[in-house]
Design an enzyme around this catalytic site. Sequence first.
Site, PDB file in Angstrom:
ATOM      1  N   ARG A  32      -0.637  14.840  13.242  1.00 43.15           N
ATOM      2  CA  ARG A  32       0.418  14.270  12.060  1.00 43.15           C
ATOM      3  C   ARG A  32       0.808  15.699  11.319  1.00 43.15           C
ATOM      4  NH1 ARG A  32      -1.634   8.835   9.553  1.00 43.15           N
ATOM      5  NH2 ARG A  32       0.515   8.729   8.605  1.00 43.15           N
ATOM      6  N   PRO A  33       1.682  16.450  11.803  1.00 45.32           N
ATOM      7  CA  PRO A  33       2.031  17.836  11.129  1.00 45.32           C
ATOM      8  C   PRO A  33       2.446  17.695   9.785  1.00 45.32           C
ATOM      9  CG  PRO A  33       3.357  17.229  12.906  1.00 45.32           C
ATOM     10  CD  PRO A  33       2.721  16.274  12.942  1.00 45.32           C
ATOM     11  N   ILE A  34       2.526  18.784   8.919  1.00 44.72           N
ATOM     12  CA  ILE A  34       3.064  18.594   7.592  1.00 44.72           C
ATOM     13  C   ILE A  34       4.040  19.915   7.370  1.00 44.72           C
ATOM     14  CG2 ILE A  34       0.765  17.633   6.464  1.00 44.72           C
ATOM     15  CD1 ILE A  34       0.110  20.126   5.282  1.00 44.72           C
ATOM     16  N   ASP A  35       4.672  20.323   8.695  1.00 44.60           N
ATOM     17  CA  ASP A  35       5.353  21.138   8.422  1.00 44.60           C
ATOM     18  C   ASP A  35       6.829  21.034   7.519  1.00 44.60           C
ATOM     19  OD1 ASP A  35       5.856  19.511  10.539  1.00 44.60           O
ATOM     20  OD2 ASP A  35       7.550  20.727  11.402  1.00 44.60           O
TER      21      ASP A  35
ATOM     22  N   ILE B 264       7.462   6.903  17.124  1.00 45.03           N
ATOM     23  CA  ILE B 264       7.135   7.638  15.820  1.00 45.03           C
ATOM     24  C   ILE B 264       6.053   8.637  16.053  1.00 45.03           C
ATOM     25  CG2 ILE B 264       6.821   7.581  13.190  1.00 45.03           C
ATOM     26  CD1 ILE B 264       9.550   6.180  14.585  1.00 45.03           C
TER      27      ILE B 264
ATOM     28  N   ARG C  68      -4.557  10.556   3.869  1.00 48.26           N
ATOM     29  CA  ARG C  68      -3.294  11.359   4.202  1.00 48.26           C
ATOM     30  C   ARG C  68      -2.382  11.389   2.833  1.00 48.26           C
ATOM     31  NH1 ARG C  68      -0.539  13.987   8.068  1.00 48.26           N
ATOM     32  NH2 ARG C  68       1.950  13.722   7.617  1.00 48.26           N
TER      33      ARG C  68
ATOM     34  N   CYS D  52      -5.128   8.354   9.052  1.00 46.36           N
ATOM     35  CA  CYS D  52      -5.274   7.556  10.538  1.00 46.36           C
ATOM     36  C   CYS D  52      -5.403   8.520  11.685  1.00 46.36           C
ATOM     37  CB  CYS D  52      -4.577   6.344  10.760  1.00 46.36           C
ATOM     38  SG  CYS D  52      -4.942   4.755  10.194  1.00 46.36           S
TER      39      CYS D  52
ATOM     40  N   ASP E  79       4.004   0.809  12.131  1.00 42.06           N
ATOM     41  CA  ASP E  79       2.950   0.133  11.420  1.00 42.06           C
ATOM     42  C   ASP E  79       2.722  -1.177  12.069  1.00 42.06           C
ATOM     43  OD1 ASP E  79       1.997   2.470  10.299  1.00 42.06           O
ATOM     44  OD2 ASP E  79       2.736   1.711   8.267  1.00 42.06           O
TER      45      ASP E  79
ATOM     46  N   LYS F 241       0.692  -1.263   0.015  1.00 48.16           N
ATOM     47  CA  LYS F 241       0.033  -0.056  -0.038  1.00 48.16           C
ATOM     48  C   LYS F 241       0.879   1.237   0.038  1.00 48.16           C
ATOM     49  CE  LYS F 241      -2.031   1.628   4.042  1.00 48.16           C
ATOM     50  NZ  LYS F 241      -1.469   3.214   4.167  1.00 48.16           N
ATOM     51  N   ASN F 242       1.922   1.377   0.853  1.00 42.55           N
ATOM     52  CA  ASN F 242       2.603   2.526   1.249  1.00 42.55           C
ATOM     53  C   ASN F 242       3.571   2.839  -0.185  1.00 42.55           C
ATOM     54  OD1 ASN F 242       1.251   2.661   3.511  1.00 42.55           O
ATOM     55  ND2 ASN F 242       2.978   2.580   4.731  1.00 42.55           N
TER      56      ASN F 242
ATOM     57  N   ARG G  34      -8.959  -0.237   4.386  1.00 42.30           N
ATOM     58  CA  ARG G  34      -8.235   0.559   3.986  1.00 42.30           C
ATOM     59  C   ARG G  34      -6.679   0.098   3.605  1.00 42.30           C
ATOM     60  NH1 ARG G  34      -6.145   4.818   7.530  1.00 42.30           N
ATOM     61  NH2 ARG G  34      -4.637   4.826   5.898  1.00 42.30           N
TER      62      ARG G  34
HETATM   63  C1  UD1 Z   1       4.030   6.898   6.411  1.00 41.38           C
HETATM   64  C2  UD1 Z   1       3.193   5.731   6.325  1.00 41.38           C
HETATM   65  C3  UD1 Z   1       2.711   5.313   7.327  1.00 41.38           C
HETATM   66  C4  UD1 Z   1       3.680   5.118   8.539  1.00 41.38           C
HETATM   67  C5  UD1 Z   1       4.636   6.329   8.788  1.00 41.38           C
HETATM   68  C6  UD1 Z   1       5.935   5.920   9.592  1.00 41.38           C
HETATM   69  C7  UD1 Z   1       2.531   5.973   3.918  1.00 41.38           C
HETATM   70  C8  UD1 Z   1       1.386   6.054   3.045  1.00 41.38           C
HETATM   71  N1  UD1 Z   1       2.093   6.050   5.208  1.00 41.38           N
HETATM   72  O1  UD1 Z   1       3.314   8.076   6.761  1.00 41.38           O
HETATM   73  O2  UD1 Z   1       2.016   3.913   7.330  1.00 41.38           O
HETATM   74  O3  UD1 Z   1       3.016   4.819   9.700  1.00 41.38           O
HETATM   75  O4  UD1 Z   1       5.078   6.685   7.271  1.00 41.38           O
HETATM   76  O5  UD1 Z   1       6.471   5.024   9.139  1.00 41.38           O
HETATM   77  O6  UD1 Z   1       3.637   5.821   3.520  1.00 41.38           O
HETATM   78  N2  UD1 Z   1       6.370  14.647  10.730  1.00 41.38           N
HETATM   79  C9  UD1 Z   1       6.291  16.048  11.131  1.00 41.38           C
HETATM   80  N3  UD1 Z   1       5.866  16.675  10.293  1.00 41.38           N
HETATM   81  C10 UD1 Z   1       5.955  16.470   8.910  1.00 41.38           C
HETATM   82  C11 UD1 Z   1       5.858  14.988   8.754  1.00 41.38           C
HETATM   83  C12 UD1 Z   1       6.104  13.967   9.438  1.00 41.38           C
HETATM   84  O7  UD1 Z   1       6.602  16.297  12.393  1.00 41.38           O
HETATM   85  O8  UD1 Z   1       5.595  17.360   8.157  1.00 41.38           O
HETATM   86  C13 UD1 Z   1       6.535  13.511  11.872  1.00 41.38           C
HETATM   87  C14 UD1 Z   1       4.939  12.810  11.963  1.00 41.38           C
HETATM   88  O9  UD1 Z   1       4.441  13.381  12.937  1.00 41.38           O
HETATM   89  C15 UD1 Z   1       5.727  11.414  12.824  1.00 41.38           C
HETATM   90  C16 UD1 Z   1       6.940  11.340  11.670  1.00 41.38           C
HETATM   91  O10 UD1 Z   1       7.279  12.672  11.374  1.00 41.38           O
HETATM   92  O11 UD1 Z   1       5.834  11.709  13.788  1.00 41.38           O
HETATM   93  C17 UD1 Z   1       6.886  10.528  10.714  1.00 41.38           C
HETATM   94  O12 UD1 Z   1       5.926  10.757  10.086  1.00 41.38           O
HETATM   95  P1  UD1 Z   1       6.239  10.168   8.267  1.00 41.38           P
HETATM   96  O13 UD1 Z   1       7.384   9.490   8.271  1.00 41.38           O
HETATM   97  O14 UD1 Z   1       5.962  11.409   7.476  1.00 41.38           O
HETATM   98  O15 UD1 Z   1       4.804   9.360   7.905  1.00 41.38           O
HETATM   99  P2  UD1 Z   1       3.753   9.317   6.925  1.00 41.38           P
HETATM  100  O16 UD1 Z   1       4.795   9.651   5.524  1.00 41.38           O
HETATM  101  O17 UD1 Z   1       2.523  10.257   7.137  1.00 41.38           O
END
Ligand code: UD1
Length: 416
Positions: free
Chosen positions: A121-124, A327, A92, A116, A305, A22-23, A397
Amino acid sequence: MSKYIINGGKKLYGKVNINGAKNSVLPLLATCLLTDEPVIIHNCPEISDVRNMCKIIVNLGCKVTHEKDTIILDSSDMFCNEIPIDLAKELRSSLFLMGSLLTRCRKAKIAYPGGCDIGLRPIDIHLKALQELNIKIEEKYGYIYCSVDKIKGADIQLDIPSVGATENIMMAAVMAEGKTTVRNPAKEPEIVDLQNLLNKMGAKIKGAGSSIIEIEGVKKLHGGEHIPISDRISAGTYLIAGAVCGGEIEINNINPEHIFSLTSKLNKNSCKITSLNDKIIISSDGRLNSLGKVETMYYPGFPTDLQAQLMALSCVCKGTTKIVENIFETRFNHVPELIKMGADIVVEGRMAVVNGVDRLSGADVYAKDLRGGAALVIAALSAQGLTTVNDIYHIERGYENFEDNLAKLGAEIIKV
Ligand code: UD1
């Protein structure tokens, strides 16, 4: 709403075939926006996350054709660069389209993504990295507005090795002017898979899977065809089910290296694991010793996961297991549901202390997120009596044919 009814206590015997990850598939689908030629992805799982990603791509004006488990994407008639709230909230991964949309259209309007509910889950990190590539970003009214005249290569240091941000940067930088270096990127196998498809399409990317990724901007990408890596999290889920239920399962079409962090733990315990080229065989008597302390970590560490599924196993191990979630902030939504089944778990901040009990008992429980839902199914498979797992749309999902696969292994599970 659909639910599973599970009569626990059956040993599992037989074979499971693992589908494409999936990922991997979700970001791979986003690559279609980078070219006006067709992109063909084989072995795609039939799950709602993939269906929703396709819906978003169709809404952008692309053509998506399914031939069994192959998806053919054609963005030659794409006319839109907006992802509305009703589509983004389901997934997401809609965020991954930001990089490819900007490369293709120079402009994008994306609603804040769903996914989820496992804590903040910030996107900064995504936004900061895109800004370093010369992209202008404005956040207002629940949308992210992005625009750029020319994407320019940059030297980017990630504070956290975010999987999604690494993928977004790769797709934003692939046709940038000049070179982009990503330091401290995610090293997950899915990143390597994305690099492999992009390079087949004419990109010049190297280093995925290591501590530095280098992207040399190219003028144009062409179409491509790809078989994604297999789903290590699905494979891990079946392995844990096999470990806790007892019996013998052969898991086919999986790279054992991708889940060594799990198999190494089970192997040191009372399970016997045999890893071959593309399969893993597990045999277990169903009652493991405590796993000690397990901490989730970025790849190649133990995956977040699989944390919930491992907790379901720990509930019936002999002794105490400490599980630390490093994480995500609050990824313990499954704990109250496991407690309803008789588990002895105490959460202290990011750590769950699980005191193994002899046996769980059937109960009426609710899936709260994808992997936590899978954990409840595992707990139910080993429990005494009937369990109803409600709200299984979360599980659907990410797991293809979950109940059928488990039933074929001898589990008593039905979907109603
Ligand atoms: C991806 C996976 C998800 C998995 C996660 C961690 C997909 C579709 N999803 O999610 O299944 O659980 O990796 O292995 O591939 N963070 C920030 N700011 C950001 C982005 C992330 O602080 O802009 C933090 C998140 O809150 C979290 C950590 O970084 O604590 C890891 O997140 P990230 O690796 O980005 O996870 P996803 O890509 O959303």
